[in-house]
Write an enzyme that holds these catalytic residues in place. Structure first.
Site, PDB file in Angstrom:
ATOM      1  N   ASP A 165       0.839  -1.398   0.225  1.00  0.00           N
ATOM      2  CA  ASP A 165      -0.139   0.017  -0.390  1.00  0.00           C
ATOM      3  C   ASP A 165       0.916   1.160   0.258  1.00  0.00           C
ATOM      4  O   ASP A 165       1.622   1.718   0.798  1.00  0.00           O
ATOM      5  CB  ASP A 165      -1.134  -0.208   1.262  1.00  0.00           C
ATOM      6  CG  ASP A 165      -1.801   0.863   1.323  1.00  0.00           C
ATOM      7  OD1 ASP A 165      -2.936   0.952   1.156  1.00  0.00           O
ATOM      8  OD2 ASP A 165      -1.720   2.289   1.759  1.00  0.00           O
TER       9      ASP A 165
ATOM     10  N   ASN B 280      -2.694  12.424  -3.415  1.00  0.00           N
ATOM     11  CA  ASN B 280      -3.735  13.314  -4.121  1.00  0.00           C
ATOM     12  C   ASN B 280      -4.360  15.085  -3.680  1.00  0.00           C
ATOM     13  O   ASN B 280      -4.642  15.389  -4.607  1.00  0.00           O
ATOM     14  CB  ASN B 280      -5.411  11.890  -4.325  1.00  0.00           C
ATOM     15  CG  ASN B 280      -5.517  11.256  -5.009  1.00  0.00           C
ATOM     16  OD1 ASN B 280      -3.877  11.388  -5.868  1.00  0.00           O
ATOM     17  ND2 ASN B 280      -5.320  10.596  -4.662  1.00  0.00           N
TER      18      ASN B 280
ATOM     19  N   GLU C 140      -4.336   2.062  -4.259  1.00  0.00           N
ATOM     20  CA  GLU C 140      -3.889   2.869  -4.557  1.00  0.00           C
ATOM     21  C   GLU C 140      -2.557   1.499  -3.648  1.00  0.00           C
ATOM     22  O   GLU C 140      -1.428   1.123  -3.231  1.00  0.00           O
ATOM     23  CB  GLU C 140      -2.552   3.777  -2.985  1.00  0.00           C
ATOM     24  CG  GLU C 140      -3.702   3.352  -0.893  1.00  0.00           C
ATOM     25  CD  GLU C 140      -4.398   4.091  -0.842  1.00  0.00           C
ATOM     26  OE1 GLU C 140      -4.582   4.496  -0.397  1.00  0.00           O
ATOM     27  OE2 GLU C 140      -5.565   4.446  -2.305  1.00  0.00           O
TER      28      GLU C 140
END
Length: 356
Positions: free
Chosen positions: A214, A222, A257
């Site tokens: 991850d 973002n 992700e």
């Protein structure tokens, strides 16, 4: 209007929140709907999140599929696969019909041979009549059979070519349906199938591992640089993972992700080495905008792994690898953790949610 997606009910796990939202909105728990809600929830596309939220509390499947076609090119590949299956079935039925015709032709040929034999065996016929009749019957029968045989070969060859084209088309549809469009890695659908297949061969459990990875602080990336930059980073991370392992290692982007790897043929120590190679390679890879010079890095990942021999099935294997990932995150991120007895997590994702 407030919807489960808009409200984003606080819970310790995204998968559970997505399942909860779908359940109270009356949405069928099928893979394409889950993907839609998952991507809407994590905010991979703000427009997608707004579109799903605008559906209200009772979205129809037709409305969901319309959004799916708009945002996910692979969303309805299943329809294309079904179409290719139908064409392949049709081609096969046509070929079987040709073979039935050939069988009928051969049966007629055998009848003519029997008739010829009967004439030869008839003592009342003269030798000339026997020979003349036999030649006529055999010439007709053999000529027809050879002609039909040539036509049959040509037709079967053509049908075989057509079936091969449809087969290749079907293989391509399946490849696309099992590929994540952003990273070109396998997607959640392909991962589900591969994970379930691990337990088909008990002899390999000691040398098969599930690794979950991850990206650390991806939401911050973002929020700071925008989703287009986030998408490029996801694609780059996927490429780095792919380049860091053998070709036979199965790699998938399983959502947002998160990535997953199924490593076969290695013990736990060797899998740890593989995972650490990925982690350190990524840690030392610069992520910069070549035009503006903006540095997006460092980009790091946390990894959790579990050997198949430590679980009784795919659901438990996924849960334990996820617990190890959680511990890696909770322990400071940018590290690899193997599953160990005693690790605890209040709420871990359930792989079974993706099998509906």
């Amino acid at each position: 209007m407030n919807t489960p997606i808009a409200q984003k009910v606080q819970a310790p796990d995204i998968a559970a929140q997505v399942a909860y939202a779908m359940r109270i909105m009356g949405v069928a728990p099928i893979p394409r709907n889950y993907e839609l809600f998952y991507e809407a929830y994590i905010g991979s596309s703000p427009k997608l999140t707004r579109e799903v939220a605008a559906l209200g509390n009772r979205a129809t499947q037709e409305e969901l599929d319309q959004i799916g076609r708009q945002f996910f090119g692979h969303h309805h590949r299943a329809e294309a696969i079904d179409g290719a299956h139908s064409k392949l079935s049709s081609q096969l039925e046509g070929l079987l019909q040709l073979l039935r015709q050939e069988q009928t032709s051969l049966e007629s040929y055998n009848q003519l041979l029997d008739e010829t034999y009967s004439r030869i065996a008839n003592k009342n016929n003269t030798s000339a009549e026997i020979i003349r009749g036999a030649i006529n019957v055999l010439s007709t029968a053999t000529g027809d059979t050879i002609s039909q045989g040539k036509e049959m070969v040509e037709t079967v060859t053509q049908r075989s070519r057509e079936m091969d084209v449809v087969r290749r088309e079907l293989d391509e549809y399946k490849r696309i349906a099992n590929t994540d469009s952003l990273t070109q890695l396998s997607n959640r659908r392909a991962f589900d199938d591969r994970l379930a297949a691990i337990y088909d061969n008990a002899m390999l459990h000691n040398v098969t591992a599930l690794v979950l990875a991850d990206i650390d602080h991806f939401k911050k990336i973002n929020d700071t640089y925008g989703h287009p930059v986030g998408d490029k980073i996801l694609a780059s991370v996927g490429s780095i993972i792919r380049a860091s392992v053998r070709k036979d290692v199965f790699i998938a982007r399983t959502g947002g992700e998160e990535f997953a790897m199924i490593v076969e043929g290695n013990n736990q120590e060797e899998v740890m080495t593989i995972a650490e190679r990925i982690r350190t390679t990524l840690e030392h890879t610069p992520f910069k905008n070549s035009k503006t010079g903006v540095n997006y890095g460092p980009i790091t990942i946390s990894l959790g792994l579990c050997m198949a021999s430590e679980a009784d099935g795919p659901a438990e294997l996924y849960s334990k690898a996820d617990i190890a990932l959680y511990c890696a995150k909770n322990g400071g991120r940018n590290r690899t953790m193997p599953f160990e007895d005693g690790m605890k997590k209040d709420f871990s994702k359930s792989w079974l949610i993706y099998r509906k």
